[in-house]
Design an enzyme around this catalytic site. Structure first.
Site, PDB file in Angstrom:
ATOM      1  N   SER A 120       0.993  -1.176   0.031  1.00  0.00           N
ATOM      2  CA  SER A 120      -0.126   0.024  -0.156  1.00  0.00           C
ATOM      3  C   SER A 120       1.174   1.115  -0.535  1.00  0.00           C
ATOM      4  CB  SER A 120      -1.116  -0.195   0.845  1.00  0.00           C
ATOM      5  OG  SER A 120      -1.372   1.519   1.541  1.00  0.00           O
ATOM      6  N   ARG A 121       0.997   1.856  -1.387  1.00  0.00           N
ATOM      7  CA  ARG A 121       1.670   2.960  -1.064  1.00  0.00           C
ATOM      8  C   ARG A 121       1.635   4.233  -0.442  1.00  0.00           C
ATOM      9  NH1 ARG A 121       1.543   0.756  -6.700  1.00  0.00           N
ATOM     10  NH2 ARG A 121       3.084  -0.176  -6.778  1.00  0.00           N
ATOM     11  N   ILE A 122      -0.244   4.423   0.024  1.00  0.00           N
ATOM     12  CA  ILE A 122       0.037   5.895   0.639  1.00  0.00           C
ATOM     13  C   ILE A 122      -0.418   5.440   2.019  1.00  0.00           C
ATOM     14  CG2 ILE A 122      -0.277   7.318  -0.892  1.00  0.00           C
ATOM     15  CD1 ILE A 122      -2.631   6.738  -1.699  1.00  0.00           C
TER      16      ILE A 122
END
Ligand code: ATP
Ligand code: MG
Length: 492
Positions: free
Chosen positions: A355-357
């Site tokens: 999950s990048r953010i």
């Protein structure tokens, strides 16, 4: 100029229509002669009722996608074009309802009163209209909230083979929004009616329909409706986002959507490209994904979170549609058949999930407790492989790592349709972090997860209240958690 004029649904005192004649009817695509000034995406009306949308042109004819499933069209019929893009009704009245891709109700609850008409293919807010994510979306699935956290406004792809629990995780997230002021939209595309019926039963049984809209684009709908369904779902969400509310949308699934679009494109006689998909398949999905986000307060301050689902074959993520979607979302949750068959459910392989953010918006208490989990789990996986070759002489440290890895695997196993609250998840992870679960058997861990929550709810309920309001574990509360754990372990 023309675009912005068309986007605003104007109401002139007289109606200007252009007339055309159908020359060919081929499944959901008709060709029309006439309509000299129509443009792509424009709405077409049929003489006997029903609507279509301009999708392309040949040198002499206009290609129109028929949207309704129950219209009969034949060569020679008249069609009319209005200077208007496709707009559909939106509003509060849609909550709790099941609608088709044209926003017509499919349940027996009567007509829906619209509050406004929105463009189905809306222009998305620009970068300056958005703000960075700041709030977490609680999924209620421990492994996701801990290691692959989701923020409101994020687009997270659920990717995996058939029957690996993708829909279950998405629906559990909807179930977990109860009482959290998040409006949920479940959009079913290209699936059998029976799959949708199961989801509907579950949503009704768990009383989740009171904050949910279901958009039905199942396989028995017309191709036009299946193609339109995800855009309609996004449009219904946009209304609430503009009101400052948080919206969560599930697209189940976009592989089927891509199939439908491929069929439509072949009927339009467009040249097939990679894997026979048309060249603009990337565009049609990215156009959809762009609609998620967090609006700045001046524009209402609402958010839209997307869970698109994509089905793959034999764990291969490199297919055209899946790799496209991976590149246009903010992370993916990867479901693994082998884990599913081993009984590790939800079968999420968090080595391959990211999950990048989401961690920017994670609760500080959760962030502190989950920081080392991924590393500890990966070390455990490595050790597992090593011990398959060499069974004796594990160092003390390695033995400890094995036990921790086993405990992590066990705490992440979760029954379906039983979402956990963030507070419960934090308490379980706290117990893991101080090592009290390392020597327990899998059944003891399962029992612990249920009983400890009961103890805390009964004797330490103010701890839960404080945790929700501050989102941190204070020193005083850590003391009390030790006390509660003591109480539990003395009694077993
Ligand atoms: P499809 O490819 O058909 O869309 P899917 O990946 O969406 O499948 P689901 O329909 O969610 O998978 O789940 C498949 C089966 O696994 C269902 O019977 C469901 O009840 C079961 N299942 C999913 N998650 C769990 C879980 N955490 N615990 C127990 N059973 C589960
Ligand atoms: Mg499914």
């Amino acid at each position: 100029m023309l675009n912005s004029q068309l986007n605003q649904k104007s109401q002139p005192s007289f109606e200007v229509k252009e007339k055309g004649i159908i020359t060919t009817v081929r499944e959901c695509i008709i060709k029309v002669k006439g309509l000299p000034s129509c443009i792509n995406g424009q709405l077409i009306e049929f003489k006997g009722g029903g609507q279509g949308m301009v999708l392309g042109f040949t040198e002499e004819e206009v290609q129109v996608l028929v949207l309704n499933s129950k219209v009969s069209l034949s060569t020679g019929d008249e069609v009319y074009s209005k200077a208007e893009f496709l707009h559909l009704p939106v509003g509060e009245g849609f909550i709790g309802r099941i609608v088709n891709a044209l926003c017509e109700p499919l349940d027996d609850l009567g007509p829906i009163q619209p509050q406004a008409f929105y463009p189905v293919f809306a222009e998305v807010p620009g970068v300056m209209d958005r703000i960075p994510v700041k709030e977490t979306l609680e999924t209620g699935t421990l492994v996701i909230d801990a290691v692959i956290p989701i923020a409101k406004g994020q687009r997270q792809l659920l990717i995996g083979d058939r029957l690996t629990g993708k829909t279950t995780v998405a629906i559990d997230t909807i179930l977990n929004q109860k009482g959290k002021e998040v409006i949920c939209i479940y959009c079913c595309i290209g699936k059998p009616q029976s799959s949708l019926a199961k989801v509907l039963d579950l949503l009704k049984e768990k009383e989740a329909m009171s904050y949910t809209i279901v958009v039905n684009g199942v396989a028995s709908c017309s191709m036009g409706e299946q193609y339109l369904a995800p855009y309609t779902a996004a449009m219904l969400g946009e209304y609430f986002m503009h009101q400052g509310k948080d919206v969560f949308v599930v697209f189940d699934d976009l592989t089927k959507h891509a199939w439908v679009y491929r069929q439509i494109s072949l009927l339009l006689e467009r040249v097939p490209g990679r894997e026979a998909y048309p060249g603009d398949i990337f565009y049609i999905h990215s156009q959809l994904m762009e609609r998620a986000g967090y609006l700045k307060p001046e524009l209402g301050g609402g958010s839209m979170t997307f869970f698109p689902i994509v089905e793959i074959l034999q764990g291969d993520v490199t297919g055209y549609i899946s790799s496209n979607l991976i590149s246009m979302t903010d992370g993916q949750i990867y479901f693994n058949t082998a884990l599913f068959n081993k009984g590790i459910r939800p079968a999420i392989d968090f080595g391959l999930s990211v999950s990048r953010i989401g961690n920017k918006a994670q609760w500080p208490a959760m962030k502190a407790l989950s920081g080392k989990l991924r590393l500890e789990y990966l070390q455990y996986q490595e050790l597992l492989q090593m011990t398959q070759l060499r069974t004796t002489g594990l160092s003390k440290e390695a033995e400890q790592q094995m036990k921790r890895g086993q405990a992590i695997t066990q705490i992440f196993i979760q029954d379906k349709n039983r979402p956990l609250s963030m507070e419960e998840e934090i308490i379980i992870l706290f117990a893991l972090s101080i090592g009290v679960l390392d020597n327990l058997s899998s059944s003891a861990i399962k029992e612990f997860k249920e009983k400890i929550i009961e103890i805390i709810k009964k004797d330490y309920s103010d701890l839960l209240v404080e945790l929700r309001s501050t989102q941190v574990l204070s020193d005083a509360n850590i003391e009390r958690l030790y006390e509660a754990l003591d109480k539990y372990f003395q009694n077993i």
